[in-house]
Enzyme design. Structure first.
Site, PDB file in Angstrom:
ATOM      1  N   TYR A 169      89.481 -51.436  58.305  1.00 16.24           N
ATOM      2  CA  TYR A 169      89.028 -52.074  56.859  1.00 16.24           C
ATOM      3  C   TYR A 169      90.090 -52.383  56.006  1.00 16.24           C
ATOM      4  O   TYR A 169      90.231 -53.276  55.599  1.00 16.24           O
ATOM      5  CB  TYR A 169      88.039 -50.874  56.065  1.00 16.24           C
ATOM      6  CG  TYR A 169      87.730 -51.303  54.689  1.00 16.24           C
ATOM      7  CD1 TYR A 169      86.820 -52.242  54.571  1.00 16.24           C
ATOM      8  CD2 TYR A 169      88.480 -50.801  53.787  1.00 16.24           C
ATOM      9  CE1 TYR A 169      86.832 -52.717  53.100  1.00 16.24           C
ATOM     10  CE2 TYR A 169      88.140 -51.131  52.454  1.00 16.24           C
ATOM     11  CZ  TYR A 169      87.417 -51.993  52.077  1.00 16.24           C
ATOM     12  OH  TYR A 169      87.221 -52.431  50.698  1.00 16.24           O
ATOM     13  N   SER A 221      90.175 -55.379  47.182  1.00 16.31           N
ATOM     14  CA  SER A 221      89.941 -53.965  47.000  1.00 16.31           C
ATOM     15  C   SER A 221      91.185 -53.585  46.702  1.00 16.31           C
ATOM     16  O   SER A 221      92.305 -53.970  47.221  1.00 16.31           O
ATOM     17  CB  SER A 221      89.127 -53.325  48.195  1.00 16.31           C
ATOM     18  OG  SER A 221      89.218 -51.944  48.107  1.00 16.31           O
TER      19      SER A 221
END
Length: 292
Positions: free
Chosen positions: A146, A133
């Site tokens: 995260y 990501s």
């Protein structure tokens, strides 16, 4: 391409499903892996092999690789896509949940990679594609655990790339930005459940509302699938493929800007997204506008 084999995790929807379909269209024998078999069974209609496995279940992963090798004899591409976003203030997130975030996003990825590498070494070829990501290079409030997992995926991928290159195995990282999947809404629910009350409530309300904008500035999952296709087709793939709306701009800003300036950049970006939310839902927009 008829003898090439690909394994795609997290294939029940979104990026994983789009990637499995893309690789099948390219001629790969594709194994689509997910926890819920009912979500991946329809992929059999296009010739994809659905397999139920939990990425955190070691025995299931061992059985998965045994099945692939027994049926197909090789593994050419592993797409590590399974993952989720556990959002909330670091102070609020229970450590058991933080560990689960790492189990799914990092250790599951690493374990399945360990299991396919012996066959790739015997072949003298293979490609590991890790779906990371832009969150593996940037940070935002209430996303600490995260982001920690995605930073870990980036570092793990870099080390593997160097140690596996002499063996003919490539390691590639895909860095999606905003992608229109179920992921943002689920992450927003996690955020509110974890930090929706207490000292972080205002920040959580803002973040969850932004994540829940289903028709916001997001790219379709197909852009990630297309990047995976480029990565597996290339004779010498790039090490990283940033994809999705604004991904390159945000990553460029992180490289250039000092930390505190980038902090202000992120806050400005969040306020801009809050105004987008406000235009879509007047009532919710007034609430967010006051809190931003």
């Amino acid at each position: 391409m008829s003898d090439k084999v690909a394994v795609v995790t997290g294939a029940s929807s979104g990026i994983g499903e789009a990637t499995a379909r893309k690789l099948r269209a390219m001629g790969y024998h594709v194994y689509a892996v997910a926890r819920r078999l009912d979500r991946i069974t329809p992929l059999a209609d296009v010739g994809i092999r659905p397999v139920r496995a939990d990425i955190t279940d070691d025995a299931a992963l061992v059985d998965l690789v045994k099945q692939v090798l027994a049926e197909s004899g090789r593994v050419d591409v592993l797409v590590n896509n399974a993952g989720y976003g556990s959002f909330g203030a670091v102070e609020d997130v229970p450590l058991d949940e933080a560990r689960r975030q790492f189990d799914v996003n990092v250790f599951g990825l690493a374990r399945l990679t360990q299991l396919v590498l012996p066959q790739m070494r015997r072949q003298g070829s293979g490609r590991i594609v890790n779906i990371s990501s832009i969150g593996g290079k940037i940070h935002e409030p209430l996303g600490g655990w995260y982001h920690a997992t995605k930073f870990a995926v980036e570092g793990l991928s870099d080390s593997m790339r160097m140690e596996l290159a002499p063996l003919g195995i490539d390691v590639v990282v895909i860095q999606p930005g905003a992608i229109a999947t179920e992921w943002p809404a689920i992450a927003g629910q996690h955020l509110l459940a974890t930090s929706g009350r207490g000292p972080y409530a205002d920040q959580a309300a803002l973040g969850a509302a932004i994540l829940a904008v289903e028709d916001g500035p997001a790219s379709p999952p197909s852009v990630v699938a297309d990047a995976v296709a480029r990565a597996v087709r290339a004779r010498r793939p790039r090490t990283r493929y940033p994809v999705g709306r604004a991904a390159r701009v945000i990553l460029a800003a992180r490289r250039i800007l000092p930390d505190r300036v980038f902090d202000r950049f992120v806050r400005t970006m969040l306020r801009t997204l809050a105004r987008v939310v406000a235009r879509r839902d007047t009532g919710q927009g007034r609430l967010i506008g006051n809190r931003a």
